[in-house]
Design a protein around this motif. Structure first.
Motif, PDB file in Angstrom:
ATOM      1  N   GLU A 156      38.009  -1.103  86.467  1.00  0.00           N
ATOM      2  CA  GLU A 156      38.979  -0.195  85.850  1.00  0.00           C
ATOM      3  C   GLU A 156      40.136   0.087  86.818  1.00  0.00           C
ATOM      4  OE1 GLU A 156      39.014   4.386  84.106  1.00  0.00           O
ATOM      5  OE2 GLU A 156      37.094   3.404  84.478  1.00  0.00           O
ATOM      6  N   VAL A 157      39.813   0.276  88.082  1.00  0.00           N
ATOM      7  CA  VAL A 157      40.831   0.529  89.103  1.00  0.00           C
ATOM      8  C   VAL A 157      41.662  -0.729  89.324  1.00  0.00           C
ATOM      9  CG1 VAL A 157      41.224   1.162  91.521  1.00  0.00           C
ATOM     10  CG2 VAL A 157      39.409   2.286  90.211  1.00  0.00           C
ATOM     11  N   MET A 158      40.999  -1.871  89.378  1.00  0.00           N
ATOM     12  CA  MET A 158      41.711  -3.132  89.588  1.00  0.00           C
ATOM     13  C   MET A 158      42.663  -3.417  88.429  1.00  0.00           C
ATOM     14  SD  MET A 158      38.544  -5.242  91.346  1.00  0.00           S
ATOM     15  CE  MET A 158      39.093  -6.795  90.746  1.00  0.00           C
ATOM     16  N   ASP A 159      42.242  -3.147  87.200  1.00  0.00           N
ATOM     17  CA  ASP A 159      43.109  -3.347  86.034  1.00  0.00           C
ATOM     18  C   ASP A 159      44.337  -2.456  86.121  1.00  0.00           C
ATOM     19  OD1 ASP A 159      41.252  -5.160  85.085  1.00  0.00           O
ATOM     20  OD2 ASP A 159      40.388  -3.772  83.609  1.00  0.00           O
ATOM     21  N   TRP A 160      44.120  -1.195  86.478  1.00  0.00           N
ATOM     22  CA  TRP A 160      45.228  -0.246  86.613  1.00  0.00           C
ATOM     23  C   TRP A 160      46.194  -0.695  87.704  1.00  0.00           C
ATOM     24  CZ3 TRP A 160      46.416   2.971  90.813  1.00  0.00           C
ATOM     25  CH2 TRP A 160      47.426   3.900  90.563  1.00  0.00           C
ATOM     26  N   ALA A 161      45.647  -1.105  88.852  1.00  0.00           N
ATOM     27  CA  ALA A 161      46.484  -1.550  89.970  1.00  0.00           C
ATOM     28  C   ALA A 161      47.283  -2.793  89.585  1.00  0.00           C
ATOM     29  CB  ALA A 161      45.626  -1.822  91.203  1.00  0.00           C
ATOM     30  N   ALA A 162      46.673  -3.688  88.826  1.00  0.00           N
ATOM     31  CA  ALA A 162      47.370  -4.903  88.384  1.00  0.00           C
ATOM     32  C   ALA A 162      48.541  -4.549  87.475  1.00  0.00           C
ATOM     33  CB  ALA A 162      46.401  -5.848  87.678  1.00  0.00           C
ATOM     34  N   GLU A 163      48.334  -3.593  86.590  1.00  0.00           N
ATOM     35  CA  GLU A 163      49.425  -3.149  85.707  1.00  0.00           C
ATOM     36  C   GLU A 163      50.554  -2.521  86.516  1.00  0.00           C
ATOM     37  OE1 GLU A 163      50.102  -3.513  82.365  1.00  0.00           O
ATOM     38  OE2 GLU A 163      48.446  -4.937  82.530  1.00  0.00           O
ATOM     39  N   CYS A 164      50.208  -1.710  87.495  1.00  0.00           N
ATOM     40  CA  CYS A 164      51.227  -1.099  88.364  1.00  0.00           C
ATOM     41  C   CYS A 164      51.986  -2.166  89.134  1.00  0.00           C
ATOM     42  CB  CYS A 164      50.583  -0.117  89.345  1.00  0.00           C
ATOM     43  SG  CYS A 164      50.001   1.390  88.564  1.00  0.00           S
TER      44      CYS A 164
END
Length: 111
Positions: free
Chosen positions: A77-85
């Motif tokens: 979930e954190v990795m997905d968010w960071a990728a979007e950022c």
């Protein structure tokens, strides 16, 4: 029903991030974790509880000992968010770069 903590809340604290790093390498009991920090065993226990509530740590009983293990799939979930950022900012910086290149080209004297 037990409320589940947010994984972002768990990784916001540097001590909890260190605990996750330690447990990613090997399973440890609470005393072994606490030995690595300059805080009380109760404080470490609370950090582990928070990590458990958000699903980043599971506790397995081996004989009389309880060992903490990292369960890092929740970090997706954190990795997905960071990728979007990262994608968002890469687009913004690319646009800025194009704009600055255009402004610099307009400022150059024509020969």
């Amino acid at each position: 029903m037990e409320s589940r903590r947010d994984v972002f809340q768990a990784i916001a604290d540097p001590t909890r991030r260190q605990i996750i790093e330690m447990l990613a390498k090997k399973s440890l009991n609470l005393n072994e974790i606490a030995d690595n920090f300059d805080v009380t065993r109760q404080a470490v226990s609370l950090h582990v509880k928070i990590l458990t509530e958000c699903g980043l740590v599971i506790i397995k009983k081996q004989g009389r000992e309880r060992y903490c293990e990292a369960k890092l799939d929740q970090l997706g979930e954190v990795m997905d968010w960071a990728a979007e950022c990262r994608k968002f900012w890469a687009e913004k910086f690319s646009s800025l770069d194009k704009y600055l290149t255009k402004v610099q080209a307009a400022k150059k004297p024509k020969k």
